[in-house]
Write an enzyme that holds these catalytic residues in place. Structure first.
Site, PDB file in Angstrom:
ATOM      1  N   SER A 253       0.839  -1.188   0.000  1.00  0.00           N
ATOM      2  CA  SER A 253       0.000   0.000   0.000  1.00  0.00           C
ATOM      3  C   SER A 253       0.876   1.241   0.000  1.00  0.00           C
ATOM      4  CB  SER A 253      -0.918   0.014   1.223  1.00  0.00           C
ATOM      5  OG  SER A 253      -0.148   0.146   2.415  1.00  0.00           O
ATOM      6  N   LYS A 254       0.231   2.411   0.029  1.00  0.00           N
ATOM      7  CA  LYS A 254       0.965   3.676  -0.044  1.00  0.00           C
ATOM      8  C   LYS A 254       1.924   3.868   1.125  1.00  0.00           C
ATOM      9  CE  LYS A 254      -2.494   6.174  -2.762  1.00  0.00           C
ATOM     10  NZ  LYS A 254      -3.436   7.310  -2.785  1.00  0.00           N
ATOM     11  N   ARG A 255       1.640   3.220   2.249  1.00  0.00           N
ATOM     12  CA  ARG A 255       2.539   3.406   3.397  1.00  0.00           C
ATOM     13  C   ARG A 255       3.922   2.797   3.140  1.00  0.00           C
ATOM     14  NH1 ARG A 255      -0.585  -1.022   5.000  1.00  0.00           N
ATOM     15  NH2 ARG A 255       0.595  -2.829   5.770  1.00  0.00           N
ATOM     16  N   GLY A 257       5.527   3.324   0.370  1.00  0.00           N
ATOM     17  CA  GLY A 257       6.189   4.161  -0.619  1.00  0.00           C
ATOM     18  C   GLY A 257       5.387   4.197  -1.906  1.00  0.00           C
TER      19      GLY A 257
END
Length: 493
Positions: A253-255, A257
């Site tokens: 996911s976006k966490r 990167g």
């Protein structure tokens, strides 16, 4: 069997790494077998569609080099290729299911359905719809629909007994108990289908032979097989790929990167490197090969080398792979691909287009240092910057002349004199002159070279000094060294 595969992105945002891996596997499988690869925009959830997302998704696929044989932009014999333009097909299928008794209308408002699900979860039961409208008498159902101002959905009448066996090309037969399946929605109140109905109707109409998708869809596969059977369709071969995990073993996911294709393109990753990297997330040619061209991957790709174990997105490995691909580019090709990143990084008042030809001798030296094309500008921008370079005096003096601007000044002035006498103006002659200077000053070469490097490049990390000076030219090199000498002569300014 003629291979026909499809990639069905929803236009709800950027093209995610998990989605592009699915598209890649579709494309590789089609190209390996001489089949056809389709793109179908699955935009039936109008509330989540984002303006411009379809264009960005198609742009991402083009950047990757995943060309398609049929799609929303090029058409084809099975169009249209946006599900929002295929609503009559889903209505016909739903009416067939209603007429055969395999589906029914439901007038339960969304609030009630939500309450039923929450209560089921509280009681630790499967969180499905309780089938309240399933066996209502026609008159009672008509009254219920009238009470909702004519609003209703169409639900599938799932079997209550037995089991549904899902054949999966990777996992074999996967058995699901029918009692755990709820009566899921086929057509929503707005007349748009759910994914379950739309994908089954479209895959049949578009003659899809194989369906690659993430294993999070495996639990929906029995619903789809039952729909295929109810509509009298032959189901495709299902391939449920393992999920991509982040370094912390959570779903990517976006966490973790950057996760979108556009983000990797903007950072300067090569599409062929990204293809190589993604292909090895769930597939392998053998137990040794880790670097392949796109043509080699196409030739080797098939289902029998795919695995079912979750795979980890290793950013360090991707960076190393991208660096390898960058080093293999010829100097002209490397500069061609890197030039747009340099142009974006330079001030607007720098004239375009840039002429990188004089820098070609530096290409191999830069290729050894960069992992991404976006880093290219850091190594060459000073060649194109007019006027004095911006750097602090502390950088100019370096560790060797810390708190000793007079010593740094001596080194810079000595370099000016030495470079004015260099003949011919080559990296080899420049190196001999500057090493001779260090010997005369009885200093380590690195101590002397630091202020020179900062003076001519504005930074301490740059291409090798002698080659840089050779390309920069005597006049500009001396000019920049003179500026540095002036700064060192008045350290308190």
């Amino acid at each position: 069997m003629s291979v026909r595969v499809r990639f069905g992105p929803s236009p709800t945002g950027e093209l995610h790494m998990g989605s592009v891996r699915t598209a890649l596997f579709d494309w590789l499988f089609a190209r390996h077998h001489g089949g056809e690869f389709l793109v179908r925009i699955e935009d039936t959830d109008q509330t989540r569609s984002v303006a411009g997302a379809e264009e960005r998704i198609l742009e991402g696929l083009r950047w990757m080099g995943l060309d398609w044989d049929e799609g929303p932009d090029i058409g084809g014999p099975h169009g249209p290729y946006r599900q929002s333009e295929r609503l009559p097909l889903y209505e016909v299928a739903a009416e067939r299911l209603l007429a055969s008794g395999r589906a029914y209308r439901c007038a339960c408002p969304p609030e009630r359905v939500k309450q039923v699900r929450e209560e089921a979860q509280r009681r630790k039961r499967p969180p499905g719809y309780d089938a309240r409208c399933r066996d209502l008498a026609p008159a009672d159902l008509a009254n219920e629909i009238a009470a909702q101002d004519g609003r209703s959905v169409v639900r599938f009448r799932s079997p209550r007994e037995g089991a549904t066996v899902v054949p999966d090309a990777l996992r074999g037969d996967v058995v699901f108990e029918n009692r755990l399946l709820d009566d899921h929605v086929l057509l929503k109140e707005d007349g748009f289908p759910t994914y379950h109905l739309a994908s089954v109707v479209d895959d049949h109409a578009m003659e899809i032979s194989h369906v690659f998708r993430g294993d999070e869809w495996l639990s929906s596969a029995p619903r789809h097989l039952l729909l295929y059977e109810a509509l009298g369709y032959e189901p495709p071969v299902f391939i449920h790929q393992p999920v991509i995990l982040g370094p912390d073993k959570g779903k990517l996911s976006k966490r973790h990167g950057a996760t979108s294709v556009s983000a990797y393109a903007e950072q300067g990753y090569l599409p062929e490197a990204l293809i190589n990297f993604l292909a090895l997330l769930g597939w392998s040619k053998d137990d040794r090969t880790t670097k392949m061209s796109v043509a080699e991957i196409i030739e080797a790709f098939d289902i029998d080398r795919m695995g079912v174990t979750p795979v980890t997105f290793d950013q360090t490995r991707l960076d190393a792979m991208n660096a390898d691909f960058l080093r293999e580019l010829g100097p002209e090709e490397f500069f061609r691909r890197a030039a747009p990143f340099l142009e974006r990084a330079l001030p607007e008042d720098v004239a375009r287009p840039l002429d990188l030809t004089p820098l070609l001798p530096l290409a191999p030296l830069i290729q050894e240092r960069v992992k991404r094309l976006a880093e290219f500008a850091e190594y060459v921008d000073f060649f194109f910057l007019p006027g004095p370079l911006d750097y602090p005096n502390a950088e100019l003096m370096g560790k060797g002349f810390r708190d000793n601007p007079a010593g740094a000044l001596t080194a810079v002035e000595g370099a000016i004199a030495a470079l004015k006498a260099v003949e011919p103006w080559t990296a080899e002659a420049i190196e001999a002159a500057l090493r001779g200077l260090a010997d005369r000053l009885a200093l380590r070469a690195g101590v002397v070279f630091t202020p020179l490097r900062v003076a001519v490049t504005g930074k301490r990390i740059a291409p090798p000094l002698f080659e840089t000076l050779a390309v920069l030219g005597r006049a500009r090199a001396v000019e920049r060294l003179n500026v540095a000498a002036e700064r060192l002569a008045r350290p308190d300014d």
